[in-house]
Design an enzyme around this catalytic site. Structure first.
Site, mmCIF file in Angstrom:
data_model
loop_
_atom_site.group_PDB
_atom_site.id
_atom_site.type_symbol
_atom_site.label_atom_id
_atom_site.label_comp_id
_atom_site.label_asym_id
_atom_site.label_seq_id
_atom_site.Cartn_x
_atom_site.Cartn_y
_atom_site.Cartn_z
ATOM 1 N N LYS A 246 2.489 -5.025 -3.016
ATOM 2 C CA LYS A 246 2.873 -4.530 -1.692
ATOM 3 C C LYS A 246 2.233 -3.160 -1.424
ATOM 4 C CE LYS A 246 7.112 -2.473 -0.958
ATOM 5 N NZ LYS A 246 6.840 -1.175 -0.315
ATOM 6 N N ASN A 247 2.321 -2.277 -2.413
ATOM 7 C CA ASN A 247 1.861 -0.909 -2.171
ATOM 8 C C ASN A 247 0.338 -0.770 -2.193
ATOM 9 O OD1 ASN A 247 4.501 -0.280 -1.878
ATOM 10 N ND2 ASN A 247 4.700 0.873 -3.789
ATOM 11 N N ARG B 245 8.458 2.199 7.335
ATOM 12 C CA ARG B 245 8.114 3.611 7.310
ATOM 13 C C ARG B 245 6.675 3.856 6.867
ATOM 14 N NH1 ARG B 245 7.505 7.786 4.574
ATOM 15 N NH2 ARG B 245 8.345 9.759 5.319
ATOM 16 N N CYS C 84 15.110 7.499 5.994
ATOM 17 C CA CYS C 84 15.242 6.089 5.645
ATOM 18 C C CYS C 84 16.266 5.987 4.543
ATOM 19 C CB CYS C 84 13.921 5.487 5.227
ATOM 20 S SG CYS C 84 13.481 5.921 3.571
ATOM 21 N N ARG D 16 12.471 11.590 3.225
ATOM 22 C CA ARG D 16 11.046 11.250 3.156
ATOM 23 C C ARG D 16 10.211 11.950 4.226
ATOM 24 N NH1 ARG D 16 10.651 4.928 1.485
ATOM 25 N NH2 ARG D 16 8.792 5.585 0.418
ATOM 26 N N PRO D 17 10.058 13.250 4.104
ATOM 27 C CA PRO D 17 9.252 13.986 5.086
ATOM 28 C C PRO D 17 7.780 13.597 5.007
ATOM 29 C CG PRO D 17 9.850 15.408 3.236
ATOM 30 C CD PRO D 17 10.542 14.097 3.022
ATOM 31 N N ILE D 18 7.011 13.966 6.053
ATOM 32 C CA ILE D 18 5.566 13.690 6.027
ATOM 33 C C ILE D 18 4.770 14.986 6.203
ATOM 34 C CG2 ILE D 18 5.630 11.257 6.733
ATOM 35 C CD1 ILE D 18 4.971 12.293 9.598
ATOM 36 N N ASP D 19 5.414 16.102 5.820
ATOM 37 C CA ASP D 19 4.747 17.406 5.987
ATOM 38 C C ASP D 19 3.401 17.462 5.245
ATOM 39 O OD1 ASP D 19 6.554 17.150 3.772
ATOM 40 O OD2 ASP D 19 6.237 19.254 3.305
ATOM 41 N N LEU D 20 3.322 16.855 4.070
ATOM 42 C CA LEU D 20 2.069 16.917 3.298
ATOM 43 C C LEU D 20 0.957 16.145 4.015
ATOM 44 C CD1 LEU D 20 3.515 16.312 -0.306
ATOM 45 C CD2 LEU D 20 2.924 18.500 0.760
ATOM 46 N N ASP E 182 10.404 3.057 -8.416
ATOM 47 C CA ASP E 182 10.654 1.719 -7.866
ATOM 48 C C ASP E 182 11.255 0.752 -8.893
ATOM 49 O OD1 ASP E 182 9.726 2.582 -5.459
ATOM 50 O OD2 ASP E 182 7.838 1.488 -5.498
ATOM 51 N N ARG F 262 11.527 -7.643 1.898
ATOM 52 C CA ARG F 262 10.413 -6.727 2.209
ATOM 53 C C ARG F 262 9.372 -6.718 1.100
ATOM 54 N NH1 ARG F 262 12.073 -1.077 2.297
ATOM 55 N NH2 ARG F 262 9.821 -0.960 2.125
HETATM 56 C C1 UD1 Z 1 5.102 5.264 -2.163
HETATM 57 C C2 UD1 Z 1 5.509 3.816 -2.330
HETATM 58 C C3 UD1 Z 1 6.945 3.719 -2.794
HETATM 59 C C4 UD1 Z 1 7.153 4.539 -4.050
HETATM 60 C C5 UD1 Z 1 6.634 5.958 -3.866
HETATM 61 C C6 UD1 Z 1 6.674 6.789 -5.139
HETATM 62 C C7 UD1 Z 1 4.144 2.677 -0.691
HETATM 63 C C8 UD1 Z 1 4.097 1.884 0.568
HETATM 64 N N1 UD1 Z 1 5.358 3.139 -1.055
HETATM 65 O O1 UD1 Z 1 5.930 5.816 -1.141
HETATM 66 O O2 UD1 Z 1 7.236 2.340 -3.059
HETATM 67 O O3 UD1 Z 1 8.524 4.585 -4.352
HETATM 68 O O4 UD1 Z 1 5.273 5.953 -3.410
HETATM 69 O O5 UD1 Z 1 5.965 6.154 -6.154
HETATM 70 O O6 UD1 Z 1 3.144 2.867 -1.367
HETATM 71 N N2 UD1 Z 1 7.126 13.893 0.095
HETATM 72 C C9 UD1 Z 1 7.234 15.063 0.803
HETATM 73 N N3 UD1 Z 1 6.380 15.281 1.849
HETATM 74 C C10 UD1 Z 1 5.409 14.391 2.189
HETATM 75 C C11 UD1 Z 1 5.293 13.193 1.446
HETATM 76 C C12 UD1 Z 1 6.170 12.964 0.406
HETATM 77 O O7 UD1 Z 1 8.104 15.907 0.529
HETATM 78 O O8 UD1 Z 1 4.666 14.646 3.135
HETATM 79 C C13 UD1 Z 1 8.077 13.629 -1.020
HETATM 80 C C14 UD1 Z 1 8.964 12.422 -0.725
HETATM 81 O O9 UD1 Z 1 10.064 12.768 0.073
HETATM 82 C C15 UD1 Z 1 9.346 11.994 -2.116
HETATM 83 C C16 UD1 Z 1 8.090 12.309 -2.929
HETATM 84 O O10 UD1 Z 1 7.340 13.240 -2.165
HETATM 85 O O11 UD1 Z 1 10.418 12.753 -2.580
HETATM 86 C C17 UD1 Z 1 7.232 11.107 -3.237
HETATM 87 O O12 UD1 Z 1 6.847 10.469 -2.050
HETATM 88 P P1 UD1 Z 1 5.480 9.666 -1.882
HETATM 89 O O13 UD1 Z 1 4.742 9.664 -3.183
HETATM 90 O O14 UD1 Z 1 4.787 10.190 -0.684
HETATM 91 O O15 UD1 Z 1 6.009 8.216 -1.610
HETATM 92 P P2 UD1 Z 1 5.557 7.231 -0.482
HETATM 93 O O16 UD1 Z 1 4.074 7.299 -0.296
HETATM 94 O O17 UD1 Z 1 6.431 7.386 0.709
#
Ligand code: UD1
Length: 417
Positions: free
Chosen positions: A22-23, A92, A116, A121-125, A305, A397
């Site tokens: 999936k990922n 998401r 979620c 799960r912020p997207i600031d990065l 996961d 999913r």
């Molecule tokens: C992806 C996987 C998910 C897996 C996760 C961690 C997909 C579709 N999903 O999710 O199944 O559980 O990796 O292996 O590939 N964070 C921030 N700011 C950001 C981005 C992330 O603070 O801009 C934090 C998140 O809140 C979380 C951590 O970083 O605490 C890890 O998140 P991230 O590695 O980005 O996970 P996803 O890409 O959402």
């Protein structure tokens, strides 16, 4: 809402083949908008998130031809820049389209994905990185408006090795002017799969799978064929199913290297595991043993996961296990449901202490998220009596044919509506 009804106590025996990851398939489908040409993707999983991503691609004008377990995306006809809000809400990770659409069209509009089930799960990065590549980003009324006449290479130091942010940067930068370096990049196997797909399409990316990735921008991408890697979390979930039922499963279509952290912990719990590169056999012990300490970490650490599925089996292991979730906040929603089934779990912040051994009892429980839902199915397989798992759309999913596969292996599980 559909539910699973499970009569516990059946040993799982037999063979199961793991579907594509999936990922991997989600970012690679997002990447198909880049080449303005066709992409044929093999070993795609028939799961809900995959279908949502197809709907998103169709909504922006791509033409899709889907067969049994492969599909062709033609992105020549792409003609829209707005990702429909209802689809972003459903999945998401559609935020991954941001980098790809920005690169292809020079602009994209997408609704803010918001919180979620497993934390804010912020997207600031993601946003900070896209800005360093030259994107102009405005947020208004829950929408993100991104624009860039021409993206340029940049050196990006991620504060955390975020999987999604690493992928978004790769997608945004493959056609940027100059070179992009991502430091502290995520090292997950799915990042390497994305690099493989993109390089076959003519990109110049080096270093995926390590913490430094270099992307040299190219002018044009070509048509491409690619096979998705096996889903390591689906494989791990079947391994846990074998472990929790004292079963004996042969699991095919795996990349054993991707499973090492899971194999290590299941061996500590008393499982016997034999493998070659693409197949493994796992024999669950009569009585599982507690695992002193498990900490979820970015790859190659133990995957977040698999945390919930591992917890399910530790609830019946002899002794006390300590499990720490360091990747996501609020990823313990399955705990209250496991407790309803008789589990002895104490949670303090990001740590769960699990006293195992007493056995689980069937109960009516609710899946609150994808992996938590899978853990309740596993618990139901081992529990005495009947377990009803509600809201199984979360599970659908990420697992193809889950109940059918488990039934073929000897489980007493059926789906009702
Ligand atoms: C992806 C996987 C998910 C897996 C996760 C961690 C997909 C579709 N999903 O999710 O199944 O559980 O990796 O292996 O590939 N964070 C921030 N700011 C950001 C981005 C992330 O603070 O801009 C934090 C998140 O809140 C979380 C951590 O970083 O605490 C890890 O998140 P991230 O590695 O980005 O996970 P996803 O890409 O959402």
């Amino acid at each position: 809402m559909a539910k699973y009804i499970i009569e516990g106590g059946q040993k799982l025996v037999g063979e199961v083949t793991v579907n594509g990851a999936k990922n991997s398939v989600l970012p690679i489908l997002a990447a198909t908008v880049l080449n303005n040409d066709t992409s044929t993707i093999f070993n795609v999983p028939n799961i809900r998130d995959f279908k949502i991503m197809i709907k998103i691609l169709e909504s922006v004008g791509c033409k899709i031809e889907a067969m049994d377990n492969f599909l062709t995306v033609d992105s020549k006809t792409l003609d829209k820049i707005r990702i429909p809000e209802e689809l972003v809400r459903e999945m998401r990770s559609s935020i991954i389209l941001m980098g790809a659409m920005l690169s292809r069209c020079g602009q994209v509009e997408i609704s803010y994905p918001g919180g979620c089930e497993i934390g804010p799960r912020p997207i600031d990065l993601h946003l900070k990185a896209l800005k360093s590549l030259g994107a102009d980003i405005k947020e208004s009324h829950g929408f993100i408006y991104c624009k860039a006449d021409k993206l340029h290479g940049a050196e990006i130091q991620l504060d955390y090795p975020s999987v999604g942010a690493t992928e978004n940067i790769m997608l945004a930068s493959v056609k940027a002017k100059g070179t992009t370096i991502i430091r502290n990049a995520a090292k997950e196997p799915e990042i390497l799969d994305l690099q493989d797909y993109l390089n076959k399409a003519g990109c110049k990316i080096y270093g995926a799978g390590t913490s430094v990735i270099r992307i040299d921008g190219v002018d044009k991408l070509n048509s491409v064929e690619h096979t998705i890697i096996p889903d390591r979390i689906v494989a791990g979930t079947y391994m846990a199913a074998s472990a929790i039922t004292s079963g004996e499963l042969v699991i095919r279509n795996i990349e054993v290297e991707h499973l090492q952290s899971i194999i290590a912990k299941l061996r500590e719990a008393g499982c016997l595991i034999y493998n070659n590169c693409t197949t493994l056999k796992i024999i669950g012990p009569k009585n599982l043993e507690a695992v002193e300490s498990i900490q979820t970490l970015p790859y190659p650490g133990f995957p977040t996961d698999m945390q919930a599925q591992m917890m399910a089996l530790l609830t019946i292991a002899n002794g006390t296990s300590v499990l720490s979730e360091t990747v996501f906040e609020n990823r313990f929603k399955h705990v209250s449901e496991l407790i309803r089934m008789g589990a002895n779990i104490k949670t303090v912040g990001k740590v769960c202490v699990i006293k195992g051994g007493d056995g689980l009892l069937g109960a009516k429980v609710t899946a609150k998220d994808l992996r938590g839902g899978a853990s309740l199915v596993l618990a139901g397989l081992a529990a005495k009596g009947t377990t009803i798992v509600d809201d199984i759309y979360h599970i659908q999913r990420g697992y193809e044919n889950f109940a059918n596969n488990l039934r073929t292996l000897g489980a007493d599980i059926r789906k009702i509506f």
